[in-house]
Design an enzyme around this catalytic site. Sequence first.
Site, PDB file in Angstrom:
ATOM      1  N   ASN A 159       0.798  -1.220   0.000  1.00  0.00           N
ATOM      2  CA  ASN A 159       0.000   0.000   0.000  1.00  0.00           C
ATOM      3  C   ASN A 159       0.832   1.271   0.000  1.00  0.00           C
ATOM      4  OD1 ASN A 159       0.484  -1.141   2.755  1.00  0.00           O
ATOM      5  ND2 ASN A 159      -0.239   0.879   3.382  1.00  0.00           N
ATOM      6  N   GLY A 208     -14.137  -2.208  -0.408  1.00  0.00           N
ATOM      7  CA  GLY A 208     -14.964  -1.432  -1.319  1.00  0.00           C
ATOM      8  C   GLY A 208     -14.431  -0.050  -1.642  1.00  0.00           C
ATOM      9  N   CYS A 333       2.027   8.018  12.336  1.00  0.00           N
ATOM     10  CA  CYS A 333       2.206   8.949  13.444  1.00  0.00           C
ATOM     11  C   CYS A 333       1.580   8.343  14.701  1.00  0.00           C
ATOM     12  CB  CYS A 333       1.540  10.283  13.113  1.00  0.00           C
ATOM     13  SG  CYS A 333       2.163  11.669  14.060  1.00  0.00           S
TER      14      CYS A 333
END
Length: 404
Positions: A159, A208, A333
């Site tokens: 990702n 989705g 973070c």
Amino acid sequence: MSERRVYLDHAATAPVLPEVIDVVAAAMATLGNPSSLHASGRLTRKLVEESRESVAANLGARPSEVVFTSGGTEADNLAVKGIFWARRAADPRRVRILASAVEHHAVMDPVHWLAAEQGAKVEWLPVDHAGRLDTEALRHTLRQDPESVALITVMWANNEVGTLQPVGEVVGIARQHGIPVHSDAVQAIGQVPVRFGESGLDAMTVSGHKAGGPVGVGALLARRELDLVPLTHGGGQEREVRSGTLDAPAAAGLAAALRAAVADVPGHAAELARLRDRLVDGIRREVPDAIRNGDPAHLLPGHAHFSFPGCEGDSLLLLLDAAGIDCSTGSACTAGVPEPSHVLLAMGSDPALARGSLRFTLGRTSTPDDVDALVRAIGPVVERARAAGVVNVSTSSTSSTRGN
């Protein structure tokens, strides 16, 4: 916001497609619990099952293999925990989990939890400098004691940096030892061909909202032969591994989004790659010392990930945000303290360099004008971020000296 925004964060979430909105709106106007036996319930159940058939057809699966979930995170948890519990129950020796070191936190955190709370023995499989799994390391690890391995989980595409993983090779290695393999394919859908049945995987996660569908729906594709222990208990819906009233509008929205996402993967990928190359060339021209991350030979067509020496990712993000450009940092973070991305660290990146990284991701609404806007902005933004870093270092040094 009145100004035009340039959206280069499709990997975080994609704009909902107009046809998906129409489908969901129509489904929400239909009354009925799909578990009810009366006419209204049967009508809603018909919508759910037609959606299931559509999802299966577009992902190369059987309808019975589609388990609807609330999204990718739940599907990953069901796969990792459900397979681990089932395999350990069948054979107490199977306590090892093999996972790539660059997994999404939706996989990484459940694996950590299983280690901390359930006695799992976790081995993080190394990747090369481009973020691609070291399959020789996998072979070596398996040879040590294959009978103790519960499952292997390796994402289809990363990702952050967009690197595609050798899923087929992983499945081939695991199959020699009868070990199930799960893959998070959330980022891959619509950008590269994804066919569950042909992949040989035992379980696969989709979401989705990454593909132009609504937030709050996803699916775990799981072979019927795969044993899964449920996370939740109740009405026994979805093969008795995911209880709860089925969300018919969400299922219909997911089906509509996937139909659009896989309609022309080669054509869409080619267009994304052209835009990405334009973006990459522009950044390299404006910031010559920028370092591109990821495997250029095995990469999602819509991803471009860069590290900018001398910069903090948060500074770059906020400066681009002020210029009307949306992207994301390559770092997470925690409690307000920027931490280097675990993905970049696993790839061997220097922690300071890893903190100065940005991810630009393209999608169906991206245009050449979007790319050109980023290219115009990136040079001045990097200069300002570097200047801010010098000031911060100087101020910190002065404060430290005064403190002594």
